[in-house]
Design a protein around this motif. Structure first.
Motif, PDB file in Angstrom:
ATOM      1  N   LYS A 193       4.927  -6.251  12.827  1.00 36.79           N
ATOM      2  CA  LYS A 193       4.194  -5.050  12.406  1.00 36.79           C
ATOM      3  C   LYS A 193       4.351  -4.836  10.907  1.00 36.79           C
ATOM      4  CE  LYS A 193       3.050  -3.915  16.608  1.00 36.79           C
ATOM      5  NZ  LYS A 193       1.678  -3.865  17.053  1.00 36.79           N
ATOM      6  N   TRP A 194       3.320  -4.207  10.313  1.00 31.55           N
ATOM      7  CA  TRP A 194       3.262  -4.006   8.869  1.00 31.55           C
ATOM      8  C   TRP A 194       3.626  -2.589   8.463  1.00 31.55           C
ATOM      9  CZ3 TRP A 194       2.723  -7.881   5.479  1.00 31.55           C
ATOM     10  CH2 TRP A 194       2.254  -9.100   5.981  1.00 31.55           C
ATOM     11  N   GLY A 195       4.267  -2.471   7.303  1.00 35.77           N
ATOM     12  CA  GLY A 195       4.594  -1.197   6.679  1.00 35.77           C
ATOM     13  C   GLY A 195       4.463  -1.351   5.173  1.00 35.77           C
ATOM     14  N   ILE A 196       4.967  -0.370   4.429  1.00 32.52           N
ATOM     15  CA  ILE A 196       4.872  -0.380   2.964  1.00 32.52           C
ATOM     16  C   ILE A 196       6.220   0.020   2.371  1.00 32.52           C
ATOM     17  CG2 ILE A 196       3.728   0.666   0.955  1.00 32.52           C
ATOM     18  CD1 ILE A 196       1.256   1.127   2.735  1.00 32.52           C
ATOM     19  N   VAL A 197       6.629  -0.702   1.318  1.00 32.69           N
ATOM     20  CA  VAL A 197       7.819  -0.335   0.554  1.00 32.69           C
ATOM     21  C   VAL A 197       7.414   0.014  -0.869  1.00 32.69           C
ATOM     22  CG1 VAL A 197       9.416  -1.735   1.930  1.00 32.69           C
ATOM     23  CG2 VAL A 197       8.366  -2.718  -0.117  1.00 32.69           C
TER      24      VAL A 197
ATOM     25  N   ILE B  33      -6.100   6.137   7.773  1.00 38.04           N
ATOM     26  CA  ILE B  33      -6.153   6.144   6.319  1.00 38.04           C
ATOM     27  C   ILE B  33      -4.763   6.574   5.845  1.00 38.04           C
ATOM     28  CG2 ILE B  33      -7.170   7.196   4.256  1.00 38.04           C
ATOM     29  CD1 ILE B  33      -9.154   5.433   5.727  1.00 38.04           C
ATOM     30  N   ILE B  34      -4.204   5.789   4.908  1.00 38.67           N
ATOM     31  CA  ILE B  34      -2.871   6.073   4.380  1.00 38.67           C
ATOM     32  C   ILE B  34      -3.009   6.465   2.915  1.00 38.67           C
ATOM     33  CG2 ILE B  34      -0.601   5.108   3.835  1.00 38.67           C
ATOM     34  CD1 ILE B  34      -1.082   3.103   6.149  1.00 38.67           C
ATOM     35  N   SER B  35      -2.397   7.595   2.548  1.00 32.23           N
ATOM     36  CA  SER B  35      -2.361   8.022   1.153  1.00 32.23           C
ATOM     37  C   SER B  35      -1.061   7.531   0.525  1.00 32.23           C
ATOM     38  CB  SER B  35      -2.424   9.546   1.047  1.00 32.23           C
ATOM     39  OG  SER B  35      -2.127   9.949  -0.277  1.00 32.23           O
ATOM     40  N   LEU B  36      -1.166   6.791  -0.564  1.00 31.00           N
ATOM     41  CA  LEU B  36       0.015   6.319  -1.265  1.00 31.00           C
ATOM     42  C   LEU B  36       0.634   7.417  -2.133  1.00 31.00           C
ATOM     43  CD1 LEU B  36      -1.285   2.787  -2.287  1.00 31.00           C
ATOM     44  CD2 LEU B  36       0.190   3.372  -0.359  1.00 31.00           C
ATOM     45  N   ASN B  37      -0.142   8.469  -2.416  1.00 31.94           N
ATOM     46  CA  ASN B  37       0.390   9.594  -3.205  1.00 31.94           C
ATOM     47  C   ASN B  37       1.522  10.298  -2.488  1.00 31.94           C
ATOM     48  OD1 ASN B  37      -1.028   9.500  -5.557  1.00 31.94           O
ATOM     49  ND2 ASN B  37      -2.554  11.004  -4.964  1.00 31.94           N
ATOM     50  N   ASP B  38       1.266  10.689  -1.257  1.00 28.91           N
ATOM     51  CA  ASP B  38       2.262  11.473  -0.512  1.00 28.91           C
ATOM     52  C   ASP B  38       2.651  10.806   0.803  1.00 28.91           C
ATOM     53  OD1 ASP B  38      -0.029  11.871   0.971  1.00 28.91           O
ATOM     54  OD2 ASP B  38      -0.190  13.998   0.510  1.00 28.91           O
ATOM     55  N   THR B  39       2.237   9.569   1.011  1.00 33.03           N
ATOM     56  CA  THR B  39       2.517   8.749   2.196  1.00 33.03           C
ATOM     57  C   THR B  39       2.100   9.436   3.502  1.00 33.03           C
ATOM     58  OG1 THR B  39       4.845   9.419   2.396  1.00 33.03           O
ATOM     59  CG2 THR B  39       4.365   7.477   1.042  1.00 33.03           C
ATOM     60  N   THR B  40       1.035  10.236   3.434  1.00 31.51           N
ATOM     61  CA  THR B  40       0.504  10.813   4.666  1.00 31.51           C
ATOM     62  C   THR B  40      -0.376   9.788   5.368  1.00 31.51           C
ATOM     63  OG1 THR B  40      -1.340  11.798   3.456  1.00 31.51           O
ATOM     64  CG2 THR B  40       0.569  13.214   3.884  1.00 31.51           C
ATOM     65  N   ILE B  41      -0.414   9.903   6.687  1.00 31.38           N
ATOM     66  CA  ILE B  41      -1.205   8.999   7.523  1.00 31.38           C
ATOM     67  C   ILE B  41      -2.171   9.853   8.329  1.00 31.38           C
ATOM     68  CG2 ILE B  41      -1.098   7.271   9.354  1.00 31.38           C
ATOM     69  CD1 ILE B  41       1.843   6.780   8.448  1.00 31.38           C
TER      70      ILE B  41
ATOM     71  N   ILE C 197      -6.144   1.193  -8.379  1.00 30.76           N
ATOM     72  CA  ILE C 197      -6.200   2.536  -8.964  1.00 30.76           C
ATOM     73  C   ILE C 197      -6.179   3.619  -7.892  1.00 30.76           C
ATOM     74  CG2 ILE C 197      -7.590   4.126 -10.334  1.00 30.76           C
ATOM     75  CD1 ILE C 197      -8.557   1.707 -11.932  1.00 30.76           C
ATOM     76  N   TYR C 198      -7.076   3.526  -6.938  1.00 33.83           N
ATOM     77  CA  TYR C 198      -7.163   4.568  -5.911  1.00 33.83           C
ATOM     78  C   TYR C 198      -5.908   4.570  -5.054  1.00 33.83           C
ATOM     79  CZ  TYR C 198     -11.974   4.540  -7.416  1.00 33.83           C
ATOM     80  OH  TYR C 198     -13.089   4.591  -8.188  1.00 33.83           O
ATOM     81  N   THR C 199      -5.622   5.703  -4.448  1.00 35.99           N
ATOM     82  CA  THR C 199      -4.359   5.858  -3.728  1.00 35.99           C
ATOM     83  C   THR C 199      -4.519   5.818  -2.214  1.00 35.99           C
ATOM     84  OG1 THR C 199      -4.547   8.265  -3.791  1.00 35.99           O
ATOM     85  CG2 THR C 199      -3.338   7.203  -5.590  1.00 35.99           C
ATOM     86  N   LEU C 200      -5.664   5.403  -1.716  1.00 35.81           N
ATOM     87  CA  LEU C 200      -5.879   5.339  -0.275  1.00 35.81           C
ATOM     88  C   LEU C 200      -6.015   3.897   0.186  1.00 35.81           C
ATOM     89  CD1 LEU C 200      -8.539   8.180   0.173  1.00 35.81           C
ATOM     90  CD2 LEU C 200      -6.068   8.332   0.536  1.00 35.81           C
ATOM     91  N   THR C 201      -5.440   3.606   1.340  1.00 33.85           N
ATOM     92  CA  THR C 201      -5.653   2.324   1.980  1.00 33.85           C
ATOM     93  C   THR C 201      -5.895   2.583   3.458  1.00 33.85           C
ATOM     94  OG1 THR C 201      -4.865   0.055   2.194  1.00 33.85           O
ATOM     95  CG2 THR C 201      -3.224   1.790   2.495  1.00 33.85           C
TER      96      THR C 201
ATOM     97  N   GLU D 282       1.407  -4.523  -5.141  1.00 36.74           N
ATOM     98  CA  GLU D 282       0.034  -4.117  -5.447  1.00 36.74           C
ATOM     99  C   GLU D 282       0.075  -2.682  -5.985  1.00 36.74           C
ATOM    100  OE1 GLU D 282      -2.660  -5.983  -2.040  1.00 36.74           O
ATOM    101  OE2 GLU D 282      -0.898  -4.993  -1.213  1.00 36.74           O
ATOM    102  N   HIS D 283      -1.069  -2.070  -6.112  1.00 31.53           N
ATOM    103  CA  HIS D 283      -1.201  -0.707  -6.629  1.00 31.53           C
ATOM    104  C   HIS D 283      -0.396  -0.576  -7.927  1.00 31.53           C
ATOM    105  CE1 HIS D 283      -2.367   3.446  -6.538  1.00 31.53           C
ATOM    106  NE2 HIS D 283      -1.128   3.825  -6.668  1.00 31.53           N
ATOM    107  N   GLN D 284      -0.772  -1.391  -8.913  1.00 29.65           N
ATOM    108  CA  GLN D 284      -0.145  -1.421 -10.235  1.00 29.65           C
ATOM    109  C   GLN D 284       1.349  -1.739 -10.148  1.00 29.65           C
ATOM    110  OE1 GLN D 284      -1.359   1.743 -12.913  1.00 29.65           O
ATOM    111  NE2 GLN D 284      -3.083   2.192 -11.581  1.00 29.65           N
ATOM    112  N   GLY D 285       1.748  -2.494  -9.139  1.00 26.78           N
ATOM    113  CA  GLY D 285       3.133  -2.919  -9.012  1.00 26.78           C
ATOM    114  C   GLY D 285       4.063  -1.906  -8.391  1.00 26.78           C
ATOM    115  N   PHE D 286       3.514  -0.859  -7.776  1.00 24.45           N
ATOM    116  CA  PHE D 286       4.363   0.202  -7.225  1.00 24.45           C
ATOM    117  C   PHE D 286       4.657   0.057  -5.739  1.00 24.45           C
ATOM    118  CE2 PHE D 286       2.854   2.235 -11.095  1.00 24.45           C
ATOM    119  CZ  PHE D 286       4.051   2.699 -11.610  1.00 24.45           C
TER     120      PHE D 286
END
Length: 163
Positions: free
Chosen positions: A101-105, A140-148, A126-130, A88-92
């Motif tokens: 448990k869930w995470g992100i790669v 709230i997770i930022s995909l820009n800098d992977t802050t939680i 488009i947006y960088t928050l999930t 998702e997120h434009q394929g990134f």
């Protein structure tokens, strides 16, 4: 199109969505297994997977019990996971599940958010928050800098929306 009709006569199923979405390779099924054709219709990866996602740079494939990520050469580049959502997120980025448990790669299959959440909502285009939930606390997770960032004690949280 003539090529698509020809291929449909050879294989059990051709994923037209992959042609419409300009994927790098086209999924096909043969004998209840999935593989990939190149854009000329030649077999790129033989039908050997029970599940296969659209293929643009990387793809998510599986054997019915586990899933993993393959690169453009068809080589496994991630460890196996219980589940992986399509990129998702434009394929990134992709959501992955390990030990319940869930995470992100990221696109290179590097874990950027550890598998510690009970739920991670869709990753926006488009947006960088999930948003995510872990043990009754929303984040709230930022995909820009992977802050939680912790939001508070909630049993669930909806996807982040802007508007």
């Amino acid at each position: 199109d003539e090529k698509e009709n020809y291929l449909s006569n050879i294989y059990d199923e051709i994923e037209e969505e992959d042609i419409e979405e300009d994927c790098d390779y086209i999924r096909f099924s043969e004998n209840d297994k999935w593989g990939y054709l190149d854009l000329t219709g030649d077999v790129y990866i033989p039908a050997k997977y029970s599940t296969a996602s659209p293929y643009s740079v990387v793809a998510v494939v599986g054997d019915g019990k586990k899933k993993w990520i393959i690169n453009e050469k068809g080589k496994q580049i991630s460890k196996t996971f219980e589940d992986i959502h399509e990129y998702e997120h434009q394929g990134f980025f992709a959501r992955v599940k390990n030990k319940g448990k869930w995470g992100i790669v990221d696109r290179d299959a590097n874990v950027v958010i550890d598998c510690e959440f009970d739920k991670i909502n869709n990753l926006p285009y488009i947006y960088t928050l999930t948003s995510a939930v872990k043990a009754g606390t929303a984040y709230i997770i930022s995909l820009n800098d992977t802050t939680i960032r912790e939001v508070g004690k909630y049993s669930d949280i909806q996807a982040v929306c802007f508007g």
